[in-house]
Design a protein around this motif. Structure first.
Motif, short mmCIF file in Angstrom:
data_model
loop_
_atom_site.label_atom_id
_atom_site.label_comp_id
_atom_site.label_asym_id
_atom_site.label_seq_id
_atom_site.Cartn_x
_atom_site.Cartn_y
_atom_site.Cartn_z
N ASN A 218 40.93 54.19 53.74
CA ASN A 218 39.12 54.21 54.12
C ASN A 218 38.68 52.79 53.88
OD1 ASN A 218 38.62 57.20 54.27
ND2 ASN A 218 39.73 56.99 52.50
N GLU A 219 37.78 52.31 54.87
CA GLU A 219 37.15 51.11 54.41
C GLU A 219 36.09 51.31 53.48
OE1 GLU A 219 34.59 49.36 57.69
OE2 GLU A 219 36.50 47.81 57.80
N PHE A 220 36.11 50.12 52.57
CA PHE A 220 35.21 50.40 51.14
C PHE A 220 34.46 49.11 50.94
CE2 PHE A 220 34.74 50.05 46.73
CZ PHE A 220 33.83 50.95 46.48
N ASP A 221 33.46 48.95 50.76
CA ASP A 221 32.62 47.91 50.37
C ASP A 221 31.81 48.17 49.16
OD1 ASP A 221 30.99 45.48 50.08
OD2 ASP A 221 30.58 45.26 52.04
N PRO A 222 31.85 47.72 47.95
CA PRO A 222 30.92 47.75 46.84
C PRO A 222 29.48 47.32 47.02
CG PRO A 222 32.89 46.90 45.88
CD PRO A 222 32.91 46.63 47.60
N ASN A 223 29.16 46.67 48.20
CA ASN A 223 27.95 46.09 48.47
C ASN A 223 27.31 45.36 47.23
OD1 ASN A 223 27.78 46.69 51.13
ND2 ASN A 223 26.74 48.65 50.77
N MET A 224 27.92 44.70 46.67
CA MET A 224 27.70 43.70 45.40
C MET A 224 27.24 42.48 45.84
SD MET A 224 29.85 44.87 42.12
CE MET A 224 28.70 44.38 41.04
N ALA A 225 25.86 42.16 45.47
CA ALA A 225 25.39 40.62 46.02
C ALA A 225 24.72 40.16 44.75
CB ALA A 225 24.41 40.93 47.31
N ASN A 226 24.88 39.13 44.37
CA ASN A 226 24.31 38.40 43.05
C ASN A 226 24.23 37.05 43.41
OD1 ASN A 226 26.36 40.56 42.06
ND2 ASN A 226 24.88 40.30 40.79
N THR A 227 22.91 36.35 43.13
CA THR A 227 22.69 35.09 42.98
C THR A 227 22.83 34.60 41.40
OG1 THR A 227 21.19 35.39 44.45
CG2 THR A 227 20.85 33.34 43.10
N VAL A 228 23.57 33.73 41.26
CA VAL A 228 23.83 33.10 39.82
C VAL A 228 23.43 31.80 39.49
CG1 VAL A 228 26.01 33.02 38.30
CG2 VAL A 228 26.27 34.50 40.15
N PHE A 229 22.76 31.64 38.32
CA PHE A 229 22.36 30.40 37.93
C PHE A 229 23.09 30.01 36.67
CE2 PHE A 229 18.89 32.90 39.73
CZ PHE A 229 18.27 31.90 40.61
N ARG A 230 23.68 28.62 36.64
CA ARG A 230 24.46 28.30 35.45
C ARG A 230 23.86 26.84 35.19
NH1 ARG A 230 28.93 29.59 32.54
NH2 ARG A 230 30.48 28.29 32.47
N ASN A 231 23.25 26.74 34.01
CA ASN A 231 22.80 25.44 33.56
C ASN A 231 23.30 25.02 32.14
OD1 ASN A 231 20.53 25.21 35.77
ND2 ASN A 231 20.12 27.23 35.00
N GLY A 232 23.62 23.79 31.99
CA GLY A 232 24.01 23.18 30.82
C GLY A 232 23.97 21.71 30.49
N LEU A 233 24.30 21.61 29.27
CA LEU A 233 24.13 20.07 28.81
C LEU A 233 25.27 19.72 28.07
CD1 LEU A 233 20.62 20.12 27.03
CD2 LEU A 233 21.12 18.98 29.21
N LEU A 234 25.79 18.61 28.33
CA LEU A 234 26.96 18.14 27.66
C LEU A 234 26.75 16.64 26.98
CD1 LEU A 234 30.63 18.13 29.04
CD2 LEU A 234 29.55 15.77 28.31
N TYR A 235 27.43 16.50 25.95
CA TYR A 235 27.13 15.35 25.17
C TYR A 235 28.55 14.53 24.78
CZ TYR A 235 25.75 12.04 21.33
OH TYR A 235 25.54 10.96 20.44
#
Length: 310
Positions: A218-235
């Protein structure tokens, strides 16, 4: 290549509730015996625990932002002659517990970087993270080939568009999924006066969507779609040790998942790493080692990372 030590302290995480798109697939899902696990549960291999496909894809894309700093990217290469390409090899070992589910994995992120001979700092980066893991006693496997282009905007700023595909499977859990995504990331360096210390600002926005797979005919697609934001600081703090110039780096990163509900929606990471300094001969080789503690509302664990560019 970098050897990152990541110490993560998670923020509030919310559990996944199925969207209307996912609910429409429940008859097929029940027939295939998939259950809720693939659609965001703690044992989901797609968008659940820290070892699942979506979080690992985002981690891999963001690693290209801060792991190779702008000092290394945009230095003058007169001292070393032709600009060499770089092969990267690293290992990440993770041990986690998410709502009573025990997760472990070993990832080997392979990378190869083609450096431009004409434009200092421009790089094509091929990546191929390979992961073998366990969810409780169930074996899991995933692969995430990707391609990125690092584009220097100035001596202290670079942007990196990228794309990737991913595949994850566990016969023990009856889970299988495919995913494709695109992202754009930015790295900006702020030198701190007359010292060698620097602050780096890293930002990423990515869009990831599942693809169709065939399960039990059977053909299956969870239909999950996500926009991801990742922000950081490095010292970054370069320092001399045993006649070698090393650097200690501290970083804080926040990740937000928007769109289809996932097991966690927000995570904060506090990281520490030690290794080769990111300048001069680090253009030819680079070594870093790291240890990570991860914590969110329902997630706790430890992660060790070792990496080497040569």
């Amino acid at each position: 290549m970098c050897l990152a030590l990541t110490l993560c302290i998670g923020a509030a995480a919310s559990k996944a509730l199925a969207t209307d798109a996912v609910l429409s697939l429940l008859p097929i899902e029940a027939e295939l015996g998939i259950g809720d696990d693939l659609l965001g549960g703690a044992s989901s291999l797609l968008a659940g625990n820290p070892g699942s496909l979506l979080p690992q894809t985002v981690d891999s894309a963001f690693a290209l932002v801060l792991d190779t700093s702008l000092e290394q990217l945009n230095s003058v290469f007169d001292e070393v002659g032709d600009i060499p390409n770089l092969f990267g090899l690293s290992f990440t070992v993770g041990e986690f517990e998410a709502n009573g589910v025990k997760i472990s994995y070993v990832t080997m992120p392979l990378t190869y970087t083609f450096r431009s001979q004409r434009i200092s700092g421009r790089q094509w980066i091929l990546s191929m993270p390979l992961t073998q893991g366990e969810v409780n006693d169930a074996k899991t496997y995933s692969i995430q080939p990707g391609l990125a282009l690092r584009i220097p905007v100035s001596a202290n700023w670079a942007i990196t568009p990228g794309m990737s595909v991913g595949y994850v499977k566990s016969s023990d859990l009856d889970q299988e999924a495919e995913q494709a995504g695109v992202s754009v990331s930015s790295a900006y360096r702020i030198p701190l006066g007359s010292t060698r210390n620097s602050i780096y600002i890293g930002n990423l926005i990515g869009y990831y969507k599942t693809l169709k797979v065939t399960l039990a005919g059977n053909e299956f697609d969870p239909n999950m779609a996500n926009t991801v934001f990742r922000n950081g600081l490095l010292y970054s703090m370069p320092m001399a040790f045993a006649h070698e110039l090393l650097s200690v780096e501290l970083s804080f990163v926040n990740t937000l998942f928007k769109g289809t509900d996932t097991y966690t929606r927000s995570q904060n990471e506090l990281a520490v790493s030690v290794g080769s300094t990111r300048r001069h001969m680090a253009q030819l080789s680079f070594l870093r080692l790291g240890l990570a503690v991860v914590q969110a509302e329902d997630i706790r664990g430890i992660r060790i990372n070792f990496g080497y560019y040569f």
